[in-house]
Design a protein around this motif. Structure first.
Motif, mmCIF file in Angstrom:
data_model
loop_
_atom_site.group_PDB
_atom_site.id
_atom_site.type_symbol
_atom_site.label_atom_id
_atom_site.label_comp_id
_atom_site.label_asym_id
_atom_site.label_seq_id
_atom_site.Cartn_x
_atom_site.Cartn_y
_atom_site.Cartn_z
ATOM 1 N N ASN A 22 0.834 -1.205 0.000
ATOM 2 C CA ASN A 22 0.000 0.000 0.000
ATOM 3 C C ASN A 22 0.868 1.254 0.000
ATOM 4 O OD1 ASN A 22 0.774 0.513 2.790
ATOM 5 N ND2 ASN A 22 -0.738 -1.015 3.391
ATOM 6 N N PHE A 23 0.188 2.394 -0.104
ATOM 7 C CA PHE A 23 0.906 3.663 -0.154
ATOM 8 C C PHE A 23 0.961 4.354 1.199
ATOM 9 C CE2 PHE A 23 0.865 3.334 -4.720
ATOM 10 C CZ PHE A 23 2.024 4.009 -5.063
ATOM 11 N N ASP A 24 0.762 3.598 2.250
ATOM 12 C CA ASP A 24 0.910 4.118 3.606
ATOM 13 C C ASP A 24 2.377 3.967 3.986
ATOM 14 O OD1 ASP A 24 0.889 4.751 6.264
ATOM 15 O OD2 ASP A 24 -0.607 3.253 6.850
ATOM 16 N N PHE A 25 3.104 5.080 4.029
ATOM 17 C CA PHE A 25 4.527 5.039 4.337
ATOM 18 C C PHE A 25 4.812 5.192 5.827
ATOM 19 C CE2 PHE A 25 4.548 5.817 -0.170
ATOM 20 C CZ PHE A 25 5.677 5.147 -0.624
ATOM 21 N N SER A 26 3.778 5.156 6.647
ATOM 22 C CA SER A 26 3.953 5.212 8.104
ATOM 23 C C SER A 26 4.302 3.817 8.616
ATOM 24 C CB SER A 26 2.666 5.701 8.758
ATOM 25 O OG SER A 26 1.678 4.682 8.760
ATOM 26 N N GLY A 108 12.457 8.136 0.562
ATOM 27 C CA GLY A 108 12.412 9.502 1.063
ATOM 28 C C GLY A 108 11.076 10.177 0.803
ATOM 29 N N PRO A 109 10.708 11.169 1.596
ATOM 30 C CA PRO A 109 9.409 11.845 1.454
ATOM 31 C C PRO A 109 9.163 12.411 0.063
ATOM 32 C CG PRO A 109 10.458 12.461 3.525
ATOM 33 C CD PRO A 109 11.476 11.666 2.760
ATOM 34 N N ALA A 110 10.206 12.904 -0.593
ATOM 35 C CA ALA A 110 10.025 13.515 -1.907
ATOM 36 C C ALA A 110 9.596 12.497 -2.966
ATOM 37 C CB ALA A 110 11.318 14.201 -2.348
ATOM 38 N N LEU A 111 9.871 11.223 -2.717
ATOM 39 C CA LEU A 111 9.552 10.178 -3.685
ATOM 40 C C LEU A 111 8.226 9.488 -3.399
ATOM 41 C CD1 LEU A 111 10.618 8.623 -6.174
ATOM 42 C CD2 LEU A 111 11.823 7.086 -4.596
ATOM 43 N N GLN A 112 7.620 9.766 -2.275
ATOM 44 C CA GLN A 112 6.450 9.009 -1.855
ATOM 45 C C GLN A 112 5.151 9.316 -2.596
ATOM 46 O OE1 GLN A 112 6.214 9.340 2.419
ATOM 47 N NE2 GLN A 112 8.258 8.460 2.704
ATOM 48 N N PRO A 113 4.888 10.525 -3.079
ATOM 49 C CA PRO A 113 3.651 10.762 -3.839
ATOM 50 C C PRO A 113 3.598 9.868 -5.078
ATOM 51 C CG PRO A 113 4.670 12.838 -3.214
ATOM 52 C CD PRO A 113 5.673 11.773 -2.892
ATOM 53 N N PRO A 114 2.409 9.313 -5.413
ATOM 54 C CA PRO A 114 2.304 8.385 -6.552
ATOM 55 C C PRO A 114 2.854 8.947 -7.851
ATOM 56 C CG PRO A 114 0.281 8.371 -5.277
ATOM 57 C CD PRO A 114 1.135 9.468 -4.703
ATOM 58 N N PHE A 220 14.431 -7.385 -8.112
ATOM 59 C CA PHE A 220 15.452 -6.428 -7.704
ATOM 60 C C PHE A 220 15.001 -5.584 -6.524
ATOM 61 C CE2 PHE A 220 17.763 -2.302 -8.536
ATOM 62 C CZ PHE A 220 18.982 -2.767 -8.068
ATOM 63 N N ASP A 221 15.743 -5.708 -5.423
ATOM 64 C CA ASP A 221 15.524 -4.854 -4.261
ATOM 65 C C ASP A 221 16.169 -3.506 -4.568
ATOM 66 O OD1 ASP A 221 15.433 -3.579 -1.846
ATOM 67 O OD2 ASP A 221 16.503 -5.121 -0.719
ATOM 68 N N ILE A 222 15.354 -2.532 -4.894
ATOM 69 C CA ILE A 222 15.830 -1.280 -5.456
ATOM 70 C C ILE A 222 16.715 -0.485 -4.499
ATOM 71 C CG2 ILE A 222 13.955 0.287 -4.795
ATOM 72 C CD1 ILE A 222 15.236 -0.077 -8.372
ATOM 73 N N PHE A 223 16.512 -0.659 -3.184
ATOM 74 C CA PHE A 223 17.263 0.112 -2.200
ATOM 75 C C PHE A 223 18.263 -0.745 -1.424
ATOM 76 C CE2 PHE A 223 13.414 3.150 -1.760
ATOM 77 C CZ PHE A 223 13.845 3.871 -2.852
ATOM 78 N N MET A 224 18.684 -1.862 -1.954
ATOM 79 C CA MET A 224 19.477 -2.795 -1.158
ATOM 80 C C MET A 224 20.849 -2.259 -0.767
ATOM 81 S SD MET A 224 20.556 -5.663 -3.965
ATOM 82 C CE MET A 224 21.358 -5.225 -5.495
ATOM 83 N N LYS A 225 21.346 -1.245 -1.489
ATOM 84 C CA LYS A 225 22.695 -0.748 -1.188
ATOM 85 C C LYS A 225 22.702 0.454 -0.265
ATOM 86 C CE LYS A 225 24.886 -2.402 -5.409
ATOM 87 N NZ LYS A 225 25.663 -2.030 -6.624
ATOM 88 N N GLY A 226 21.523 0.980 0.075
ATOM 89 C CA GLY A 226 21.493 2.173 0.889
ATOM 90 C C GLY A 226 20.484 2.084 2.002
ATOM 91 N N SER A 227 20.618 2.965 2.984
ATOM 92 C CA SER A 227 19.702 2.940 4.125
ATOM 93 C C SER A 227 18.493 3.827 3.902
ATOM 94 C CB SER A 227 20.450 3.393 5.388
ATOM 95 O OG SER A 227 20.954 4.698 5.210
ATOM 96 N N ARG A 228 18.649 4.916 3.126
ATOM 97 C CA ARG A 228 17.530 5.797 2.862
ATOM 98 C C ARG A 228 17.835 6.589 1.579
ATOM 99 N NH1 ARG A 228 13.220 7.292 5.841
ATOM 100 N NH2 ARG A 228 12.244 9.307 5.464
ATOM 101 N N HIS A 229 16.817 6.801 0.772
ATOM 102 C CA HIS A 229 17.013 7.464 -0.507
ATOM 103 C C HIS A 229 16.063 8.647 -0.630
ATOM 104 C CE1 HIS A 229 19.476 4.270 -2.619
ATOM 105 N NE2 HIS A 229 19.190 3.737 -1.448
ATOM 106 N N TYR A 230 16.610 9.780 -1.053
ATOM 107 C CA TYR A 230 15.797 10.962 -1.285
ATOM 108 C C TYR A 230 15.902 11.359 -2.753
ATOM 109 C CZ TYR A 230 15.667 11.478 3.774
ATOM 110 O OH TYR A 230 15.479 11.258 5.114
ATOM 111 N N TYR A 231 14.808 11.837 -3.306
ATOM 112 C CA TYR A 231 14.799 12.279 -4.697
ATOM 113 C C TYR A 231 14.101 13.630 -4.772
ATOM 114 C CZ TYR A 231 16.163 7.565 -5.934
ATOM 115 O OH TYR A 231 16.838 6.358 -6.061
#
Length: 231
Positions: A22-26, A108-114, A220-231
């Motif tokens: 789902n799109f609940d990022f909480s 990251g929050p900037a990437l969360q909107p659909p 593919f685990d898109i974030f496997m190399k990092g702890s948090r990603h912001y865009y």
């Protein structure tokens, strides 16, 4: 001459999309979000097998509460689910399934909107699917389930069109279509594969995944190399 020309025509690549999570990022939302696509060429031989099985279920009344309008992995009972997975394992071409797995807490929050999230993730998924198409591409038809939210639907269409224009040879036709999964076995197949992949990551249950693992080309685990990603 006609037969010779037709043999040179590249086939249409059909890409069926499904998603999980789902799109609940909480902290109360799902841990993962998955986007999965199944890439197929005609003839769709499995459609006949699934259709036959559906009518077998109707005629034998295995569960009178179920009208068996269509296959939906999360709602189908364990018996039906196991049978469908065995059919997928024997009939879907090897290496025809690709999936992107997103650990949501690293988004990251900037990437969360659909409208931001979908273009980014779909670009990874579809780029790989089209580039690895084994028989070439005469046309690309991307089919999703009907999407009620206009913002999300527009984001998907935009992402697909931008990506395909950038990577397909000039003049290669493409289309993005939204069909009801009830009316299309391709979407029901994608639903089953995505369910197995999502359940493996979200719940650590890989029993169904093991059955159809040889059909999965990439997961593919898109974030496997990092702890948090912001865009």
């Amino acid at each position: 001459m006609t037969d010779e020309l037709s043999s040179c025509v590249l086939p249409t690549l059909y890409i069926f999309l499904d998603e999980g999570g789902n799109f609940d990022f909480s902290p109360t939302g799902s841990k993962y979000f998955t986007l999965t696509c199944v890439s197929l060429y005609r003839p769709f031989t499995l459609h006949t097998v699934l259709d036959t099985y559906k009518y077998d279920l109707i005629e034998h009344r295995l569960d009178p509460r179920i009208e068996m309008e269509y296959f939906h992995c999360a709602d189908d009972n364990k018996f039906v689910r196991g049978k469908v997975f065995s059919m997928l394992a024997s009939s879907v071409p090897h290496d025809s399934v690709d999936s992107v797995v997103i650990e949501k807490r690293k988004t990251g929050p900037a990437l969360q909107p659909p409208e931001k999230f979908y273009p980014k993730m779909l670009s990874y998924l579809l780029k790989y699917a089209v580039e690895k198409a084994p028989h070439g591409v005469g046309e690309v038809v991307v089919i999703t389930d009907r999407i009620p939210v206009a913002k999300k639907r527009n984001a998907i269409e935009k992402a697909v069109k931008i990506l395909l224009v950038s990577m397909l040879p000039a003049g290669t036709p493409y289309r993005v279509m939204h069909h009801s999964s009830r009316a299309h076995y391709g979407l029901q197949i994608a639903d089953y594969f995505n369910w197995a992949i999502y359940r493996k990551w979200e719940q650590g249950d890989d029993r169904s995944h093991k059955t159809i693992a040889h059909q999965i080309r990439s997961e593919f685990d898109i974030f496997m190399k990092g702890s948090r990603h912001y865009y």
